[in-house]
Write a protein that holds these residues in place. Structure first.
Motif, PDB file in Angstrom:
ATOM      1  N   PHE A 202       0.907  -1.017  -0.525  1.00 55.97           N
ATOM      2  CA  PHE A 202       0.291  -0.389  -0.190  1.00 55.97           C
ATOM      3  C   PHE A 202       1.073   1.373   0.224  1.00 55.97           C
ATOM      4  O   PHE A 202       0.641   2.376  -0.410  1.00 55.97           O
ATOM      5  CB  PHE A 202      -0.704   0.021   1.410  1.00 55.97           C
ATOM      6  N   VAL A 203       2.551   0.948   0.331  1.00 59.18           N
ATOM      7  CA  VAL A 203       2.910   2.072   0.540  1.00 59.18           C
ATOM      8  C   VAL A 203       3.668   2.499  -0.888  1.00 59.18           C
ATOM      9  O   VAL A 203       4.077   4.023  -1.501  1.00 59.18           O
ATOM     10  CB  VAL A 203       4.186   1.988   1.714  1.00 59.18           C
ATOM     11  N   VAL A 206       2.632   5.647  -3.607  1.00 54.78           N
ATOM     12  CA  VAL A 206       1.080   5.954  -2.562  1.00 54.78           C
ATOM     13  C   VAL A 206       1.403   7.802  -2.782  1.00 54.78           C
ATOM     14  O   VAL A 206      -0.147   8.681  -2.726  1.00 54.78           O
ATOM     15  CB  VAL A 206       1.629   6.475  -1.087  1.00 54.78           C
ATOM     16  N   THR A 212      -4.313   4.133  -3.959  1.00 57.06           N
ATOM     17  CA  THR A 212      -3.244   3.597  -2.786  1.00 57.06           C
ATOM     18  C   THR A 212      -3.653   4.785  -1.737  1.00 57.06           C
ATOM     19  O   THR A 212      -3.073   4.893  -0.471  1.00 57.06           O
ATOM     20  CB  THR A 212      -1.840   3.344  -3.380  1.00 57.06           C
ATOM     21  N   ALA A 213      -3.168   5.856  -1.782  1.00 59.28           N
ATOM     22  CA  ALA A 213      -3.727   7.791  -1.212  1.00 59.28           C
ATOM     23  C   ALA A 213      -4.695   7.315  -0.005  1.00 59.28           C
ATOM     24  O   ALA A 213      -4.425   7.723   0.869  1.00 59.28           O
ATOM     25  CB  ALA A 213      -3.169   8.431  -2.333  1.00 59.28           C
ATOM     26  N   VAL A 216      -3.962   4.658   2.483  1.00 57.51           N
ATOM     27  CA  VAL A 216      -3.242   4.666   2.771  1.00 57.51           C
ATOM     28  C   VAL A 216      -4.202   5.652   4.130  1.00 57.51           C
ATOM     29  O   VAL A 216      -3.605   5.867   5.273  1.00 57.51           O
ATOM     30  CB  VAL A 216      -1.814   5.208   2.650  1.00 57.51           C
ATOM     31  N   GLU A 240       7.871   9.204  -1.663  1.00 59.17           N
ATOM     32  CA  GLU A 240       6.303   8.385  -0.598  1.00 59.17           C
ATOM     33  C   GLU A 240       6.502   8.124   0.764  1.00 59.17           C
ATOM     34  O   GLU A 240       5.541   8.927   1.116  1.00 59.17           O
ATOM     35  CB  GLU A 240       7.290   6.272  -0.329  1.00 59.17           C
TER      36      GLU A 240
END
Ligand code: C2E
Ligand code: MG
Ligand code: MG
Ligand code: MG
Length: 283
Positions: A202-203, A206, A212-213, A216, A240
């Motif tokens: 997930f990082v 990101v 994804t952002a 997170v 990131e």
């Protein structure tokens, strides 16, 4: 013709499966002796406070150098060790070795140790952790045990009891790989976690992928709401890291700050010879 081809394909799969089963058995066999033969060692990866850039601790990661095959990935051998119970002996060695090492570090530095389901469900585990802390002299609050949710679901009541007993020793518990596998929000409520580790998947990107952002950000919000610090795993780029800093993620770990390496690589931190500044964060 199609028929014979089909059978050929079937035989091919059968043969391949045979190889895989045999491979597994060979590895399983070799794993039983790997610790005693000195084939295992630990590498350490720094965990960094995102706000200050200071190293706050290290995660111990296991490495196996097989005499003929060379390095075998823990992603391959840990599941095999878990199936055969070899993980109990290996895990005990990891715990002793990591705590013995961490006891020599300057005080605020913590050590994170991965613990598998089989260990959590072993009736001797809490006693073992207690004994290792006493023997190594490591203060319990400097030890963090990393568990994945999959380690808890097979017998949640028993797992809960074990986690509570571990916490009563004074150590902390991190939920590893959050967001993957069987992760369910109810686990965050049911188990006494002290930290959430967002899985590296997930990082990755990101900073450039809106979905994804969003995920997170929501995990960070969850951490804030529950009062749990969040560590992002697998941070590889400045972009990131920048995203995580802007979103007030507490801690980060990844190749950007340091690859898992022999501890000597980090002696400026573990011997306190160089003050921890932003400048030497990436060394
Ligand atoms: P994990 O606990 O989630 O560890 C993080 C994994 O991500 C490690 O893989 C680490 O080397 C890798 N990693 C760290 N930073 C980066 C990055 O920036 N980019 C990428 N692509 N990867 C990064 P590793 O060392 O291969 O370990 C894999 C898994 O094996 C661990 O995942 C953990 O579940 C398990 N494992 C490792 N050591 C032990 C152990 O002593 N006991 C148990 N039970 N499991 C272990
Ligand atoms: Mg881990
Ligand atoms: Mg992880
Ligand atoms: Mg993992």
């Amino acid at each position: 013709r199609a028929k014979s081809e089909g059978r050929g394909t079937y035989r091919f799969f059968e043969a391949r499966m045979g190889v895989e089963v045999r491979e597994r058995r060979l590895l399983e066999h070799d794993l039983r002796h790997a610790v005693a033969r000195g084939e295992m060692h630990l590498v350490y990866q720094p965990q960094t406070d995102v706000g200050s850039g200071a190293v706050i601790g290290f995660e111990a990661l296991l490495r196996w150098k097989h005499p003929e095959r060379g390095f075998v990935s823990p992603a391959v051998f840990i599941p095999i060790a878990e199936e055969s119970d070899a993980i109990l002996r290996i895990g005990e060695w990891v715990l002793r070795e990591a705590c013995r090492e961490a006891a020599t570090w300057p005080h605020p530095l913590s050590i994170a140790v991965n613990v598998s389901a089989v260990q959590i469900h072993s009736p001797h585990f809490v006693g073992l952790v207690h004994e290792v802390l006493l023997k190594t002299g490591l203060a319990a609050h400097r030890l963090e045990v990393e568990v994945t949710e999959t380690a808890l679901i097979s017998d949640p009541n028993r797992a809960l009891l074990t986690l509570r007993q571990l916490k009563s020793l004074g150590l902390r518990i991190a939920m590893d790989d959050f967001g993957t596998g069987y992760s369910s929000l109810s686990n965050l409520r049911s188990f006494p976690f002290d930290k959430i580790k967002i899985d590296g998947s997930f990082v990755r990107s990101v900073d450039s992928n809106e979905q994804t952002a969003a995920i997170v950000r929501s995990v960070l919000g969850l951490g804030r709401g529950l009062g749990l610090p969040v560590l992002a795993e697998g941070v590889e780029t400045e972009a990131e890291f920048g995203f995580l800093a802007a979103e007030q993620c507490h801690a980060a770990q990844g190749y950007l700050m340091g690859r898992p390496s022999p501890i000597g690589q980090f002696s400026q931190h573990t011997h306190g010879t160089v003050p921890v500044t932003d400048e030497n964060r990436k060394r």
